[in-house]
Write an enzyme that holds these catalytic residues in place. Structure first.
Site, short mmCIF file in Angstrom:
data_model
loop_
_atom_site.label_atom_id
_atom_site.label_comp_id
_atom_site.label_asym_id
_atom_site.label_seq_id
_atom_site.Cartn_x
_atom_site.Cartn_y
_atom_site.Cartn_z
N MET A 1 0.81 -1.22 0.00
CA MET A 1 0.00 0.00 0.00
C MET A 1 0.84 1.27 0.00
O MET A 1 0.29 2.37 -0.02
CB MET A 1 -0.91 0.01 1.23
N ARG A 2 2.17 1.13 0.05
CA ARG A 2 2.99 2.34 0.10
C ARG A 2 2.81 3.20 -1.14
O ARG A 2 2.84 4.43 -1.07
CB ARG A 2 4.47 1.97 0.30
N ALA A 3 2.61 2.57 -2.30
CA ALA A 3 2.43 3.33 -3.54
C ALA A 3 1.20 4.23 -3.46
O ALA A 3 1.23 5.39 -3.90
CB ALA A 3 2.32 2.38 -4.73
#
Length: 670
Positions: A274-276
């Site tokens: 989910m970092r993107a």
């Protein structure tokens, strides 16, 4: 102090400058990775950014740059008295590629800690970079253990220094900026994901723009202070715009429509985790603030995707970076928000020279040379290529699908650069003994230190429970880990290898070993031989994707100068030993063992092979001979090399395990 090149004087490189400015507006974006060829102003632009960063308030006398409004309660220099503070420019700290662990995280005085029970701590570069910029030039060449420390600090916002139970912690929140040349190797996926944005840079091909670059650089070299003075107004305007965008940032609204577009885009490109999504949201918000808006538009989401996703969609080092912009536009249009966005992406900023990160062609766009069932002979040549004759050059065969391999390792215990292939003495790994330290103590062997100090306690007048320790008692732990090697491929590209099915299988096997070399942090090189000579298709490098590109375009045809190939490989190793004497080599010869052309080609190849055996170089011969009648020439070559032979089919999976044992056994016997 030298005058830096002005940021606003950098010609072109719009994406690079935008990515750096967005991080100046919102450090939470997470930093920038700048990828590109040498001589493209990567380092110049990064160093110029620090002059535009707003000043920071720090607690007076604090070596860790604590914020006076919210000082770190665990600061080693604390607790801090309220009211005493000073303002200073934001620092840009450079991390050298060859830096030690103590230089990065700081050094703890072990002798004083044991003898006096005090934490005497000298801060490192992470402390200097707190609330500033940490710049790593050639970040892809950074040692793995330093990469691990950077990952920990970036994830936790703090640095921990521990030596045998004695620990120090301090805050370490910084803007991470790295530059790299992809030809020298790729980054580990874990570190790659830590960079919020990535930018691909390339030199402009427009003559007028190149002329302007040269003109400005010469003017700066002649009079740095005078050149910088001419850009004072532009620098001040950008600095003021950064400050205004920072003030506006909390007021920017990221609506549900923009969030849907961000989530849909990350899902469409199948990025991990989910970092993107989070980075895209922060980047789009910073773009709106930079434009002076309080609403995130589709154009902000599109630009954020071009900066935040290319480096996160790569699955292996052979994947080309970049995004399919048509797919991006379709996704944005399909999931266009209902809060004032049209989702068409028409407001996309000018990508600047070089096309930006989204303009790279996909690998399948390149023309392939294997559209026919058999190789096309050159003009004037008729029929199929002859097995070992002097036929014309054949078009390149496409590689077969790579497969997973097991470890090929060099026998013995080395002392090369840290990696994941062969056994070696390293600074990190399993403790196998102790010795007196040479220079500063870094890894204390506590039991050996206590054992050395214990017999002298009465003579030193010990009266309490504490252990009296002196410098001569300290012992450094010796450890065993893994090293990276040089895997040098020597590939037969002669007419006897030209059958398209066979050469495709050979390339697939070499690509599989290249993938393994990438994962194990090796250097690789490629020597090919055909016709009447041998060529160094790729000098030793950490870039396995460069080796894959050279291999894919490798033509075949002509005679088989096996001796020339071996002698060329021997020369490559000789030069590489001078450059990096600690790195051991593994030579992989891919051939059917035939030698043709010139006087006594077989005898000459045997003499060349014995050079490797005399020097103890580990080697493997991949036997590519096929057909009902087999001459066993590759096996004879392996004997001359002092290595082992394995057929092309035996390279897969479990067959590699026996190959490793054979390589090690042959070296022990020698």
């Amino acid at each position: 102090m030298s005058t830096p090149f002005p940021f606003t004087a950098v010609v072109g490189q719009d994406d690079l400058r935008l990515a750096l400015l967005l991080n100046a507006v919102s450090p939470a974006v997470g930093g920038v990775l700048v990828r590109g060829e040498k001589g493209t102003a990567k380092s110049t632009a990064v160093r110029a950014l620090s002059a535009l960063m707003p000043e920071v308030d720090v607690v007076s006398g604090c070596r860790f740059s604590c914020d006076p409004d919210s000082p770190d309660p665990g600061c080693p220099d604390g607790p801090h008295e309220p009211g005493a503070f000073a303002s200073r420019p934001a620092r840009m700290v450079e991390l050298p590629v060859g830096a030690s662990e103590d230089r990065l995280v700081g050094a703890l005085d072990i002798e004083r800690a044991l003898a006096e029970g005090v934490k005497a701590f000298e801060p490192g570069l992470l402390a200097d970079a707190h609330r500033g910029i940490l710049y790593v030039d050639e970040v892809n060449l950074l040692h793995d253990h330093l990469v691990d420390l950077l990952l920990d600090a970036a994830a936790m916002g703090a640095s921990y220094v521990e030596r045998e139970g004695v620990s120090v912690r301090h805050a370490a929140r910084f803007l991470l900026v790295g530059t790299m040349n992809p030809e020298e190797g790729e980054l580990r996926p874990q570190l790659l994901d830590r960079f919020g944005l990535t930018v691909e840079v390339a030199a402009s091909r427009e003559p007028d723009q190149r002329v302007e670059v040269v003109r400005r650089r010469l003017a700066y070299d002649d009079d740095p202070a005078g050149f910088a003075a001419r850009w004072t107004d532009e620098e001040a305007a950008v600095r003021a715009r950064i400050a205004a965008a920072r003030e506006l940032l909390p007021s920017v609204r990221l609506g549900d429509g923009a969030l849907r577009q961000i989530a849909a885009t990350c899902a469409a490109f199948e990025v991990d985790g989910m970092r993107a999504d989070i980075v895209m949201a922060r980047t789009a918000t910073a773009l709106a603030a930079w434009a002076g808006r309080t609403e995130v538009l589709a154009e902000d989401v599109r630009q954020a995707a071009l900066l935040a996703l290319p480096h996160r969609r790569r699955r292996n080092p052979f994947d080309a970076p970049g995004l399919d912009e048509d797919k991006l536009d379709e996704t944005l249009e399909e999931f266009g928000g209902s809060d004032g966005q049209d989702g068409d992406g028409d407001g996309d900023p000018d990508p600047g020279p070089g096309g930006g990160p989204g303009g790279q062609p996909e690998p399948d766009d390149a023309p392939q040379g294997d559209g026919d069932a058999a190789a096309r002979p050159e003009a004037g040549e008729g029929g199929e290529p002859q097995p070992s004759g002097g036929g014309g050059e054949q078009s390149p065969a496409r590689a077969a699908e790579p497969f997973r391999t097991k470890v090929l390792s060099v026998p013995g215990l080395g002392e090369g650069a840290a990696g994941r292939r062969s056994r070696a003495r390293t600074e990190h790994g399993r403790t196998i003994g102790a010795r007196r330290p040479r220079g500063a103590l870094t890894k204390l062997h506590l039991a050996a230190t206590v054992q050395a100090a214990a017999p002298h306690q009465r003579a030193r007048g010990r009266s309490g429970p504490g252990l009296v320790v002196r410098r001569d008692d300290l012992r450094q732990a010796t450890r065993e880990g893994r090293e990276g090697n040089l895997v040098l491929f020597v590939v037969d590209a002669s007419g006897s290898m030209a059958a398209r099915q066979r050469m495709g299988a050979v390339k697939g096997a070499v690509l599989s070993l290249l993938l393994d070399a990438y994962q194990r942090r090796d250097k690789v090189g490629l020597v090919t031989f055909r016709g009447s000579a041998a060529d160094v298709a790729l000098p030793p490098t950490s870039s396995v994707d460069a080796a894959a590109v050279r291999l894919e375009s490798l033509p075949t045809g002509g005679r088989t100068p096996l001796a020339a190939g071996l002698l060329k490989a021997h020369d490559v190793l000789r030069v590489e030993r001078l450059r990096d004497p600690a790195r051991r080599a593994l030579v992989v010869v891919v051939t059917d063992g035939r030698a043709t052309g010139g006087p006594e080609p077989v005898a000459l190849a045997g003499r060349a092979a014995r050079l490797f055996a005399a020097e103890g170089t580990a080697s493997v011969v991949v036997d590519c001979e096929s057909g009902p009648v087999r001459l066993g020439l590759a096996g004879r070559l392996a004997d001359e090399l002092g290595g082992t032979a394995v057929t092309l089919d035996e390279l897969r999976a479990d067959s590699i395990a026996s190959l490793v044992k054979d390589v090690q056994g042959s070296r022990r016997a020698a």
